[in-house]
Design a protein around this motif. Structure first.
Motif, PDB file in Angstrom:
ATOM      1  N   ALA A  98      -1.076   9.242  88.817  1.00  0.00           N
ATOM      2  CA  ALA A  98      -2.461   8.938  88.439  1.00  0.00           C
ATOM      3  C   ALA A  98      -2.780   7.458  88.612  1.00  0.00           C
ATOM      4  O   ALA A  98      -3.906   7.034  88.386  1.00  0.00           O
ATOM      5  CB  ALA A  98      -2.718   9.375  87.006  1.00  0.00           C
ATOM      6  N   GLY A  99      -1.771   6.678  88.995  1.00  0.00           N
ATOM      7  CA  GLY A  99      -2.008   5.262  89.253  1.00  0.00           C
ATOM      8  C   GLY A  99      -1.705   4.331  88.102  1.00  0.00           C
ATOM      9  O   GLY A  99      -2.001   3.141  88.173  1.00  0.00           O
ATOM     10  N   VAL A 100      -1.117   4.843  87.031  1.00  0.00           N
ATOM     11  CA  VAL A 100      -0.737   3.967  85.926  1.00  0.00           C
ATOM     12  C   VAL A 100       0.462   3.146  86.393  1.00  0.00           C
ATOM     13  O   VAL A 100       1.474   3.704  86.812  1.00  0.00           O
ATOM     14  CB  VAL A 100      -0.400   4.771  84.652  1.00  0.00           C
ATOM     15  CG1 VAL A 100       0.071   3.844  83.533  1.00  0.00           C
ATOM     16  CG2 VAL A 100      -1.610   5.579  84.202  1.00  0.00           C
ATOM     17  N   PRO A 101       0.358   1.818  86.349  1.00  0.00           N
ATOM     18  CA  PRO A 101       1.431   0.987  86.900  1.00  0.00           C
ATOM     19  C   PRO A 101       2.702   0.985  86.053  1.00  0.00           C
ATOM     20  O   PRO A 101       2.642   1.054  84.829  1.00  0.00           O
ATOM     21  CB  PRO A 101       0.812  -0.414  86.940  1.00  0.00           C
ATOM     22  CG  PRO A 101      -0.251  -0.394  85.895  1.00  0.00           C
ATOM     23  CD  PRO A 101      -0.756   1.016  85.836  1.00  0.00           C
ATOM     24  N   GLU A 102       3.817   0.899  86.748  1.00  0.00           N
ATOM     25  CA  GLU A 102       5.107   0.709  86.095  1.00  0.00           C
ATOM     26  C   GLU A 102       5.276  -0.803  85.972  1.00  0.00           C
ATOM     27  O   GLU A 102       5.501  -1.493  86.959  1.00  0.00           O
ATOM     28  CB  GLU A 102       6.221   1.331  86.938  1.00  0.00           C
ATOM     29  CG  GLU A 102       7.529   1.435  86.238  1.00  0.00           C
ATOM     30  CD  GLU A 102       8.563   2.221  87.039  1.00  0.00           C
ATOM     31  OE1 GLU A 102       9.746   2.074  86.706  1.00  0.00           O
ATOM     32  OE2 GLU A 102       8.188   2.949  87.977  1.00  0.00           O
ATOM     33  N   VAL A 146       3.357   2.199  82.296  1.00  0.00           N
ATOM     34  CA  VAL A 146       4.350   3.222  82.034  1.00  0.00           C
ATOM     35  C   VAL A 146       5.732   2.642  82.306  1.00  0.00           C
ATOM     36  O   VAL A 146       5.885   1.742  83.142  1.00  0.00           O
ATOM     37  CB  VAL A 146       4.072   4.489  82.897  1.00  0.00           C
ATOM     38  CG1 VAL A 146       4.261   4.223  84.373  1.00  0.00           C
ATOM     39  CG2 VAL A 146       4.890   5.668  82.438  1.00  0.00           C
ATOM     40  N   HIS A 147       6.713   3.104  81.554  1.00  0.00           N
ATOM     41  CA  HIS A 147       8.113   2.716  81.731  1.00  0.00           C
ATOM     42  C   HIS A 147       8.897   3.970  82.104  1.00  0.00           C
ATOM     43  O   HIS A 147       8.823   4.982  81.400  1.00  0.00           O
ATOM     44  CB  HIS A 147       8.688   2.105  80.442  1.00  0.00           C
ATOM     45  CG  HIS A 147       7.997   0.853  80.022  1.00  0.00           C
ATOM     46  ND1 HIS A 147       8.515  -0.392  80.242  1.00  0.00           N
ATOM     47  CD2 HIS A 147       6.802   0.658  79.408  1.00  0.00           C
ATOM     48  CE1 HIS A 147       7.684  -1.307  79.765  1.00  0.00           C
ATOM     49  NE2 HIS A 147       6.629  -0.690  79.258  1.00  0.00           N
ATOM     50  N   ALA A 180       8.283   5.406  78.347  1.00  0.00           N
ATOM     51  CA  ALA A 180       7.156   5.014  77.500  1.00  0.00           C
ATOM     52  C   ALA A 180       5.872   4.969  78.306  1.00  0.00           C
ATOM     53  O   ALA A 180       5.886   4.699  79.511  1.00  0.00           O
ATOM     54  CB  ALA A 180       7.410   3.661  76.861  1.00  0.00           C
ATOM     55  N   LEU A 181       4.783   5.238  77.619  1.00  0.00           N
ATOM     56  CA  LEU A 181       3.434   5.085  78.140  1.00  0.00           C
ATOM     57  C   LEU A 181       2.682   4.226  77.140  1.00  0.00           C
ATOM     58  O   LEU A 181       2.715   4.510  75.941  1.00  0.00           O
ATOM     59  CB  LEU A 181       2.767   6.462  78.279  1.00  0.00           C
ATOM     60  CG  LEU A 181       1.276   6.490  78.590  1.00  0.00           C
ATOM     61  CD1 LEU A 181       0.996   5.907  79.976  1.00  0.00           C
ATOM     62  CD2 LEU A 181       0.748   7.922  78.486  1.00  0.00           C
ATOM     63  N   ILE A 182       2.061   3.183  77.623  1.00  0.00           N
ATOM     64  CA  ILE A 182       1.185   2.374  76.772  1.00  0.00           C
ATOM     65  C   ILE A 182      -0.230   2.653  77.261  1.00  0.00           C
ATOM     66  O   ILE A 182      -0.544   2.438  78.442  1.00  0.00           O
ATOM     67  CB  ILE A 182       1.520   0.867  76.829  1.00  0.00           C
ATOM     68  CG1 ILE A 182       2.878   0.580  76.166  1.00  0.00           C
ATOM     69  CG2 ILE A 182       0.464   0.059  76.080  1.00  0.00           C
ATOM     70  CD1 ILE A 182       4.057   0.873  76.991  1.00  0.00           C
ATOM     71  N   ASP A 183      -1.077   3.168  76.391  1.00  0.00           N
ATOM     72  CA  ASP A 183      -2.412   3.586  76.814  1.00  0.00           C
ATOM     73  C   ASP A 183      -3.377   2.394  76.843  1.00  0.00           C
ATOM     74  O   ASP A 183      -2.998   1.268  76.490  1.00  0.00           O
ATOM     75  CB  ASP A 183      -2.896   4.772  75.964  1.00  0.00           C
ATOM     76  CG  ASP A 183      -3.418   4.419  74.591  1.00  0.00           C
ATOM     77  OD1 ASP A 183      -3.508   3.226  74.225  1.00  0.00           O
ATOM     78  OD2 ASP A 183      -3.746   5.376  73.851  1.00  0.00           O
TER      79      ASP A 183
END
Length: 121
Positions: free
Chosen positions: A79-83, A91-92, A105-108
């Motif tokens: 979805a394009g959430v950067p690591e 996202v980790h 982990a996901l940080i919103d």
């Protein structure tokens, strides 16, 4: 219905939160001006308005204990959430911890930490 706990997380903007989590399959099941509920399978998140929240100061968190944490990570990443190690959202990648479990982990966008935990059968 079995006993169930649902995390209550802050949202600066319900529309933004619904759009963000919707990318990973969460659907809105309730919303009014003071509360929103999103659901993806057996995962449920409840949100309350917190328009003045500073994501850098957020201390809100919860865990998703999942049968396939890797597949969820892939959906978030696709979805394009950067690591990344700074900023939000981010996202980790899940990794094996010294004690044997696999956690990511996901940080919103509001700075809430969602620990992604591989369920152990």
């Amino acid at each position: 219905m079995p006993d169930l706990a649902t995390p209550n997380l802050p949202s600066r903007d319900f529309e933004d939160a619904a759009r963000f989590y919707g990318q990973f399959g969460f659907e809105q099941t309730w919303r009014d001006v003071g509360w929103m509920i999103l659901k993806r399978g057996d995962l449920m998140l409840e949100f309350f308005p917190f328009p003045d929240l500073d994501p850098a100061q957020s201390s809100f968190s919860c865990c998703f204990r999942m049968d396939d944490v890797g597949a969820f990570f892939d959906a978030v990443s696709s979805a394009g959430v950067p690591e990344a190690i700074k900023g939000w959202p981010r996202v980790h990648r899940p990794k094996r911890e010294p004690w044997g479990g696999i956690i990511g982990a996901l940080i919103d966008p509001d700075g809430s930490l969602i620990r992604l935990v591989q369920a152990q059968n």
